[in-house]
Design a protein around this motif. Structure first.
Motif, PDB file in Angstrom:
ATOM      1  N   PHE A  91      14.459  -7.045   4.127  1.00  0.00           N
ATOM      2  CA  PHE A  91      15.030  -6.837   2.806  1.00  0.00           C
ATOM      3  C   PHE A  91      14.627  -5.470   2.263  1.00  0.00           C
ATOM      4  CE2 PHE A  91      14.595 -11.390   3.424  1.00  0.00           C
ATOM      5  CZ  PHE A  91      15.875 -11.834   3.102  1.00  0.00           C
ATOM      6  N   PRO A  92      15.416  -4.941   1.314  1.00  0.00           N
ATOM      7  CA  PRO A  92      15.134  -3.607   0.783  1.00  0.00           C
ATOM      8  C   PRO A  92      13.786  -3.525   0.076  1.00  0.00           C
ATOM      9  CG  PRO A  92      17.367  -4.316   0.209  1.00  0.00           C
ATOM     10  CD  PRO A  92      16.674  -5.507   0.781  1.00  0.00           C
ATOM     11  N   VAL A  93      13.126  -2.396   0.260  1.00  0.00           N
ATOM     12  CA  VAL A  93      11.830  -2.136  -0.375  1.00  0.00           C
ATOM     13  C   VAL A  93      12.076  -1.410  -1.697  1.00  0.00           C
ATOM     14  CG1 VAL A  93       9.643  -0.907  -0.167  1.00  0.00           C
ATOM     15  CG2 VAL A  93      10.647  -2.045   1.842  1.00  0.00           C
ATOM     16  N   GLN A  94      11.514  -1.959  -2.785  1.00  0.00           N
ATOM     17  CA  GLN A  94      11.655  -1.345  -4.106  1.00  0.00           C
ATOM     18  C   GLN A  94      10.485  -0.432  -4.442  1.00  0.00           C
ATOM     19  OE1 GLN A  94      12.130  -4.905  -6.595  1.00  0.00           O
ATOM     20  NE2 GLN A  94      14.301  -4.406  -6.831  1.00  0.00           N
ATOM     21  N   ALA A  95       9.286  -0.820  -4.041  1.00  0.00           N
ATOM     22  CA  ALA A  95       8.094  -0.034  -4.383  1.00  0.00           C
ATOM     23  C   ALA A  95       7.004  -0.307  -3.365  1.00  0.00           C
ATOM     24  CB  ALA A  95       7.597  -0.367  -5.790  1.00  0.00           C
ATOM     25  N   VAL A  96       6.171   0.710  -3.113  1.00  0.00           N
ATOM     26  CA  VAL A  96       5.030   0.591  -2.201  1.00  0.00           C
ATOM     27  C   VAL A  96       3.790   1.117  -2.906  1.00  0.00           C
ATOM     28  CG1 VAL A  96       4.032   1.285   0.001  1.00  0.00           C
ATOM     29  CG2 VAL A  96       6.501   0.878  -0.170  1.00  0.00           C
ATOM     30  N   ARG A  97       2.749   0.298  -2.931  1.00  0.00           N
ATOM     31  CA  ARG A  97       1.461   0.692  -3.494  1.00  0.00           C
ATOM     32  C   ARG A  97       0.366   0.404  -2.462  1.00  0.00           C
ATOM     33  NH1 ARG A  97       4.525  -1.920  -7.418  1.00  0.00           N
ATOM     34  NH2 ARG A  97       3.750  -3.903  -6.605  1.00  0.00           N
ATOM     35  N   HIS A  98      -0.728   1.104  -2.579  1.00  0.00           N
ATOM     36  CA  HIS A  98      -1.866   0.909  -1.674  1.00  0.00           C
ATOM     37  C   HIS A  98      -3.102   0.596  -2.507  1.00  0.00           C
ATOM     38  CE1 HIS A  98       0.282   2.487   1.906  1.00  0.00           C
ATOM     39  NE2 HIS A  98       0.914   3.227   1.007  1.00  0.00           N
ATOM     40  N   ILE A  99      -3.763  -0.498  -2.185  1.00  0.00           N
ATOM     41  CA  ILE A  99      -4.970  -0.910  -2.894  1.00  0.00           C
ATOM     42  C   ILE A  99      -6.174  -0.601  -1.999  1.00  0.00           C
ATOM     43  CG2 ILE A  99      -6.187  -2.818  -4.005  1.00  0.00           C
ATOM     44  CD1 ILE A  99      -3.447  -4.275  -4.166  1.00  0.00           C
ATOM     45  N   ASP A 100      -7.095   0.200  -2.513  1.00  0.00           N
ATOM     46  CA  ASP A 100      -8.294   0.546  -1.754  1.00  0.00           C
ATOM     47  C   ASP A 100      -9.326  -0.567  -1.929  1.00  0.00           C
ATOM     48  OD1 ASP A 100     -10.356   1.719  -0.396  1.00  0.00           O
ATOM     49  OD2 ASP A 100     -10.725   3.314  -1.874  1.00  0.00           O
ATOM     50  N   LEU A 101      -9.695  -1.204  -0.820  1.00  0.00           N
ATOM     51  CA  LEU A 101     -10.685  -2.290  -0.842  1.00  0.00           C
ATOM     52  C   LEU A 101     -11.944  -1.905  -0.076  1.00  0.00           C
ATOM     53  CD1 LEU A 101      -8.331  -5.352  -0.172  1.00  0.00           C
ATOM     54  CD2 LEU A 101      -9.135  -4.494  -2.376  1.00  0.00           C
ATOM     55  N   SER A 102     -12.165  -0.621   0.118  1.00  0.00           N
ATOM     56  CA  SER A 102     -13.298  -0.168   0.923  1.00  0.00           C
ATOM     57  C   SER A 102     -14.618  -0.447   0.218  1.00  0.00           C
ATOM     58  CB  SER A 102     -13.171   1.320   1.214  1.00  0.00           C
ATOM     59  OG  SER A 102     -11.999   1.577   1.958  1.00  0.00           O
ATOM     60  N   PHE A 103     -15.577  -0.916   1.003  1.00  0.00           N
ATOM     61  CA  PHE A 103     -16.930  -1.199   0.526  1.00  0.00           C
ATOM     62  C   PHE A 103     -17.850  -0.113   1.077  1.00  0.00           C
ATOM     63  CE2 PHE A 103     -21.051  -3.395   0.639  1.00  0.00           C
ATOM     64  CZ  PHE A 103     -21.080  -3.939  -0.637  1.00  0.00           C
ATOM     65  N   PRO A 104     -18.800   0.380   0.265  1.00  0.00           N
ATOM     66  CA  PRO A 104     -19.633   1.497   0.712  1.00  0.00           C
ATOM     67  C   PRO A 104     -20.322   1.243   2.058  1.00  0.00           C
ATOM     68  CG  PRO A 104     -19.965   1.094  -1.621  1.00  0.00           C
ATOM     69  CD  PRO A 104     -19.102  -0.027  -1.116  1.00  0.00           C
ATOM     70  N   HIS A 105     -20.246   2.242   2.929  1.00  0.00           N
ATOM     71  CA  HIS A 105     -20.952   2.259   4.222  1.00  0.00           C
ATOM     72  C   HIS A 105     -20.431   1.197   5.202  1.00  0.00           C
ATOM     73  CE1 HIS A 105     -23.554   4.887   1.992  1.00  0.00           C
ATOM     74  NE2 HIS A 105     -23.976   3.915   1.219  1.00  0.00           N
ATOM     75  N   ARG A 106     -19.210   0.735   4.980  1.00  0.00           N
ATOM     76  CA  ARG A 106     -18.597  -0.211   5.906  1.00  0.00           C
ATOM     77  C   ARG A 106     -17.228   0.320   6.316  1.00  0.00           C
ATOM     78  NH1 ARG A 106     -21.163  -3.452   8.697  1.00  0.00           N
ATOM     79  NH2 ARG A 106     -19.560  -5.080   8.627  1.00  0.00           N
ATOM     80  N   GLU A 107     -16.607  -0.318   7.318  1.00  0.00           N
ATOM     81  CA  GLU A 107     -15.274   0.092   7.761  1.00  0.00           C
ATOM     82  C   GLU A 107     -14.308   0.090   6.577  1.00  0.00           C
ATOM     83  OE1 GLU A 107     -11.618  -1.881  10.245  1.00  0.00           O
ATOM     84  OE2 GLU A 107     -13.643  -2.181  11.058  1.00  0.00           O
ATOM     85  N   PRO A 108     -13.511   1.149   6.417  1.00  0.00           N
ATOM     86  CA  PRO A 108     -12.542   1.181   5.314  1.00  0.00           C
ATOM     87  C   PRO A 108     -11.559   0.008   5.401  1.00  0.00           C
ATOM     88  CG  PRO A 108     -12.743   3.349   6.331  1.00  0.00           C
ATOM     89  CD  PRO A 108     -13.491   2.391   7.213  1.00  0.00           C
ATOM     90  N   ARG A 109     -11.269  -0.559   4.240  1.00  0.00           N
ATOM     91  CA  ARG A 109     -10.312  -1.673   4.164  1.00  0.00           C
ATOM     92  C   ARG A 109      -9.321  -1.393   3.045  1.00  0.00           C
ATOM     93  NH1 ARG A 109     -11.167  -5.610   8.426  1.00  0.00           N
ATOM     94  NH2 ARG A 109     -13.367  -5.375   8.989  1.00  0.00           N
ATOM     95  N   GLY A 110      -8.168  -2.032   3.119  1.00  0.00           N
ATOM     96  CA  GLY A 110      -7.170  -1.831   2.084  1.00  0.00           C
ATOM     97  C   GLY A 110      -6.141  -2.937   2.094  1.00  0.00           C
ATOM     98  N   ALA A 111      -5.193  -2.827   1.182  1.00  0.00           N
ATOM     99  CA  ALA A 111      -4.088  -3.777   1.109  1.00  0.00           C
ATOM    100  C   ALA A 111      -2.801  -3.018   0.842  1.00  0.00           C
ATOM    101  CB  ALA A 111      -4.332  -4.809   0.012  1.00  0.00           C
ATOM    102  N   LEU A 112      -1.754  -3.414   1.532  1.00  0.00           N
ATOM    103  CA  LEU A 112      -0.402  -2.954   1.234  1.00  0.00           C
ATOM    104  C   LEU A 112       0.155  -3.827   0.120  1.00  0.00           C
ATOM    105  CD1 LEU A 112       1.527  -2.312   4.580  1.00  0.00           C
ATOM    106  CD2 LEU A 112       1.343  -0.754   2.645  1.00  0.00           C
ATOM    107  N   ASP A 113       0.724  -3.214  -0.899  1.00  0.00           N
ATOM    108  CA  ASP A 113       1.236  -3.927  -2.068  1.00  0.00           C
ATOM    109  C   ASP A 113       2.687  -3.500  -2.261  1.00  0.00           C
ATOM    110  OD1 ASP A 113       1.655  -5.167  -4.475  1.00  0.00           O
ATOM    111  OD2 ASP A 113       0.124  -4.053  -5.582  1.00  0.00           O
ATOM    112  N   ILE A 114       3.624  -4.392  -1.951  1.00  0.00           N
ATOM    113  CA  ILE A 114       5.026  -4.009  -1.796  1.00  0.00           C
ATOM    114  C   ILE A 114       5.928  -4.922  -2.618  1.00  0.00           C
ATOM    115  CG2 ILE A 114       6.918  -3.832  -0.117  1.00  0.00           C
ATOM    116  CD1 ILE A 114       4.637  -3.279   1.966  1.00  0.00           C
ATOM    117  N   ASP A 115       6.895  -4.325  -3.303  1.00  0.00           N
ATOM    118  CA  ASP A 115       7.943  -5.065  -3.986  1.00  0.00           C
ATOM    119  C   ASP A 115       9.201  -5.053  -3.127  1.00  0.00           C
ATOM    120  OD1 ASP A 115       6.269  -5.476  -6.148  1.00  0.00           O
ATOM    121  OD2 ASP A 115       7.082  -3.798  -7.295  1.00  0.00           O
TER     122      ASP A 115
END
Length: 241
Positions: A91-115
């Motif tokens: 389906f068509p994508v309306q919006a894309v956002r990125h949520i930074d969930l990184s915790f200090p001194h650990r592997e970077p983590r995140g979330a894709l946030d899409i409408d």
């Protein structure tokens, strides 16, 4: 979609295309993805080798093959490509956002946030992969819940590998409370003999969730160390449509 208003959402940790036999095989994973026939597919531990400077690499070719739109959410970028989350959508994508969930001194983590625009209905999909340590997951879920209160949509789906081994751990309790219902989830890990419900799909409003199941076939047991998790979601009111 098997009928109007009914969506198939799938979350799958592809384990960098490495199967339960220890062999990295993108083609095998691609066949599984084709067989799932999902409307919306959230992926974690995606390796996307950039062997084509003009395109989206091997993941872009996979998206073309299954006829879906690709949105990537890398958490690590290396010289040869990217690693992280991704979403495939019919389906068509309306919006894309990125949520930074990184915790200090650990592997970077995140979330894709899409409408997504589902025939005039706005569906917000969040795809994530949380950390291995309890302190990381508590930090990440608190930050994720704060982000969910922004950009409200008619229907919200949060999917991913939450890495939460403890069914009564605080991160799961917080998410259940946020979504207004305790939601049991089938075991998806390890794929050959699943015991732990590491992968989750949360839906708001809760009545929109019609079915939740792990997809356990010979192919899915072999293609990754996680089984795909499938949710059937009815858009619109309690009666559907």
């Amino acid at each position: 979609m098997s009928e109007p208003g009914l969506l198939q959402l799938v979350s799958w940790n592809v384990h960098a295309w490495r199967g339960s036999d220890g062999r990295e095989d993108l083609e095998r994973s691609a066949r599984v993805i084709q067989g799932l026939q999902a409307d919306i597919l959230g992926l974690q531990e995606v390796v996307n080798h950039q062997d084509d400077l003009a395109g989206a690499g091997e993941l872009g070719r996979l998206a073309q093959r299954v006829g879906m739109e690709l949105i990537t959410g890398p958490t690590l970028v290396r010289s040869h490509g990217e690693y992280g989350n991704a979403l495939l959508s019919r389906f068509p994508v309306q919006a894309v956002r990125h949520i930074d969930l990184s915790f200090p001194h650990r592997e970077p983590r995140g979330a894709l946030d899409i409408d997504l625009d589902i025939r005039g209905h706005r569906l917000r999909v969040v795809v994530t992969h949380l950390g291995l340590r309890p302190v990381e997951r508590r930090f990440q879920v608190r930050r994720l819940i704060r982000a969910l209160d922004v950009h409200p949509a008619e229907t919200l789906a949060v999917m991913g590998d939450l890495n939460e081994w403890f069914i009564f751990g605080r991160p799961l309790r917080w998410l259940h409370r946020h979504f207004g219902r305790f939601q049991p989830s089938p075991a998806t890990f390890p794929a050959v003999f699943p015991v732990f419900s590491l992968d989750r799909i949360f839906i708001d409003p809760p009545h929109a969730l019609q079915q939740l199941r792990a997809i356990r076939t010979p192919a899915t047991r072999k293609a990754s160390d996680h089984l795909p998790l499938q949710a059937l979601v009815r858009l619109g009111g309690p009666g559907g449509g």
